[in-house]
Design an enzyme around this catalytic site. Structure first.
Site, PDB file in Angstrom:
ATOM      1  N   MET A  78       0.759  -1.411   0.098  1.00  0.00           N
ATOM      2  CA  MET A  78       0.052  -0.068  -0.197  1.00  0.00           C
ATOM      3  C   MET A  78       1.109   1.319   0.044  1.00  0.00           C
ATOM      4  SD  MET A  78      -2.946  -1.313   2.604  1.00  0.00           S
ATOM      5  CE  MET A  78      -4.067   0.358   2.590  1.00  0.00           C
ATOM      6  N   HIS A  79       0.133   2.354  -0.183  1.00  0.00           N
ATOM      7  CA  HIS A  79       0.784   3.792  -0.050  1.00  0.00           C
ATOM      8  C   HIS A  79       1.676   4.355  -0.912  1.00  0.00           C
ATOM      9  CE1 HIS A  79      -1.331   3.102   3.871  1.00  0.00           C
ATOM     10  NE2 HIS A  79      -0.306   2.070   4.155  1.00  0.00           N
ATOM     11  N   ASP A 237      -2.767  -4.799   0.426  1.00  0.00           N
ATOM     12  CA  ASP A 237      -2.266  -6.309   0.767  1.00  0.00           C
ATOM     13  C   ASP A 237      -2.864  -6.777   2.083  1.00  0.00           C
ATOM     14  OD1 ASP A 237      -0.957  -4.237   2.213  1.00  0.00           O
ATOM     15  OD2 ASP A 237       1.236  -5.035   1.966  1.00  0.00           O
TER      16      ASP A 237
END
Length: 489
Positions: A78-79, A237
């Site tokens: 992520m991110h 995830d």
């Protein structure tokens, strides 16, 4: 039919082929490099992800009837900030979730814009790893690159785009950008303005179990896949891992011991804790979840084993540990700074309590226990919200260790359920693809039918009491050292 789940991780892409009844037919893993241009920075090249995925798809399906492939979906780190120009070329290497360069921008968001407003706009406060601070950093430090941005994407979404030609994301992954109104499931106009971007730069939003389109003809031809293969939005995830462990619906819990560590609590209701100690995100099942995330979990043990004591015999080292709850050595697992609940990229890994009789086994035990104690930090916040948890699922590379699972059960004082498949994000991705293709009516139905508990680790009353005492000691160390961490950076 076959369904493919792609777990786009930090060290590798793991591709999983699942048949309709849930049986895993094959797993392929393809590694790619991780770059640290400066201390605290962490980057990867999206082109490396794409190369790994294409090679992985070919190897994964070479011995199977490709005409039976129904859909492909994802669980992704992520991110990370992926930026494309007007030609859809990658502008710069992706800035990853565990990158700590954005403290100035994070402070600006939390202190100048204000945590209350951020929570109102997005249900979350700013963390250094989130995407919005990375955009502000890019605007300030790389203005020429920032000016070229036409599309802003997350890591797995870049792969979905390359497969389908659609600029897309899902609600669970978008929740970690600090650009999404999590409660109302739309882009936050206030955050778009704060980050000096345009809404059309952001991808189209989908539920995780929705098809974004079919595979592109030229990609289908290269892979030998039918053009009817659906590309499914997928999830971040942790949300994908939660699907893969059956952590969907209301009040379920999952702990992931991957490169990062998470405690994940699913809910049908939207909610935010008063101090934003836990992330409040949309879930891949169409509802919501709370999550505490630590930046280094199984990676702490990998660092200790590989880099410090120089052995690959993880199980052999753990066999020397035989006095749980009695270790006088503590380890703070903040090798990449920390997110939940401290939100401090300056925090650092620390051993404390060593004496002349401290052994190698004591140090190894301290690493395993330190990760468990750090997970308990977030667990305690969830308990303070009135959330009652008697058990949790567990997944991730660290979950393969019987000792670590026992430590987790007794540090938290709850039952730990081990499932038949510990493939977390990849399995969850394949399940989402199956739902999108109509194999199952909902994510919950897929989880109920496919996820099977095969073992349960029960906490032991005497050991729980010992770990309660040790945790109280552990909880005092970070506040004591916080000022030191800020000085030595």
């Amino acid at each position: 039919m076959y369904y493919i789940g792609i777990d786009l991780g930090t060290s590798s892409a793991k591709l999983l082929l699942m048949e309709a009844g849930g049986e895993i037919k094959k797993i392929v893993s393809k590694e790619y490099p991780l770059f640290f241009p400066h201390p605290g920075w962490s980057e990867q090249k999206p082109e490396d992800w794409w190369k790994a995925v294409m090679e992985g798809l070919k190897e994964l399906t070479e011995d199977f009837d490709k005409s039976l492939i129904g859909g492909i979906s994802f669980g992704g780190q992520m991110h990370g900030l992926v930026t494309l120009d007007q030609e859809d070329h990658v502008i710069r290497p992706a800035i990853l979730w565990n990158d700590g360069r954005t403290q100035k921008q994070t402070d600006y968001l939390n202190q100048v814009i204000g945590k209350d407003k951020l929570s109102q706009y997005t249900a979350n406060i700013a963390f250094a790893g989130f995407t919005a601070p990375k955009l502000l950093w890019m605007k300030e430090e790389e203005p020429e690159n920032f000016a070229r941005i036409e599309k802003i994407m997350l890591p797995k979404d870049y792969i979905a785009y390359k497969l389908s030609g659609v600029h897309c994301t899902d609600y669970s992954d978008a929740s970690g950008m600090l650009l999404l109104d999590v409660q109302h499931k739309c882009w936050s106009r206030e955050m778009i303005e704060i980050c000096h971007i345009r809404e059309e730069m952001l991808p189209e939003l989908f539920e995780s179990y929705m098809s974004v389109g079919n595979i592109k003809r030229e990609i289908a031809e290269e892979l030998g896949f039918p053009e009817t293969v659906r590309i499914v939005a997928g999830a971040g995830d942790n949300a994908a891992a939660a699907v893969g462990t059956g952590t969907v619906g209301d009040g379920k819990c999952n702990i992931s011991l991957g490169t990062s560590g998470t405690i994940f609590i699913s809910s049908r209701k939207f909610g935010v804790d008063a101090f934003n100690g836990l992330h409040s995100f949309d879930h891949a099942d169409g509802y919501y979840h709370l999550m505490g995330c630590m930046l280094s979990a199984a990676s702490c043990n990998k660092w200790w084993m590989d880099e410090i004591i120089g052995t690959g015999d993880y199980a052999g080292e753990q066999k020397q540990i035989n006095a749980l709850g009695e270790n006088r050595v503590f380890f703070l697992p903040y090798l990449m700074g920390e997110r939940s609940p401290h939100n401090n990229p300056n925090a650092r890994g620390t051993f404390i309590g060593m004496t002349m009789d401290t052994t190698r086994a004591d140090m190894t035990q301290a690493v395993l226990e330190g990760v468990a104690f750090a997970i308990r930090d977030s667990f305690e916040i969830a308990k303070s919200l009135g959330i009652h948890m008697e058990r949790t699922k567990i997944c991730g590379g660290g979950a393969k260790s019987p000792l670590w699972k026992k430590i987790i059960a007794n540090v938290l004082g709850i039952k730990v359920d081990v499932i038949e498949s510990e493939e977390g994000p990849g399995y969850g991705g394949a399940m989402l693809a199956a739902v999108a293709c109509g194999e199952y009516a909902s994510v919950e139905e897929a989880a109920d039918k496919l996820v099977k508990v095969v073992d349960t680790i029960e906490p032991e009353a005497e050991l729980v009491e010992k770990y309660n005492k040790r945790y109280k000691q552990f909880a005092k160390i970070y506040p004591t050292l916080k000022g030191v961490f800020d000085e030595i950076i």
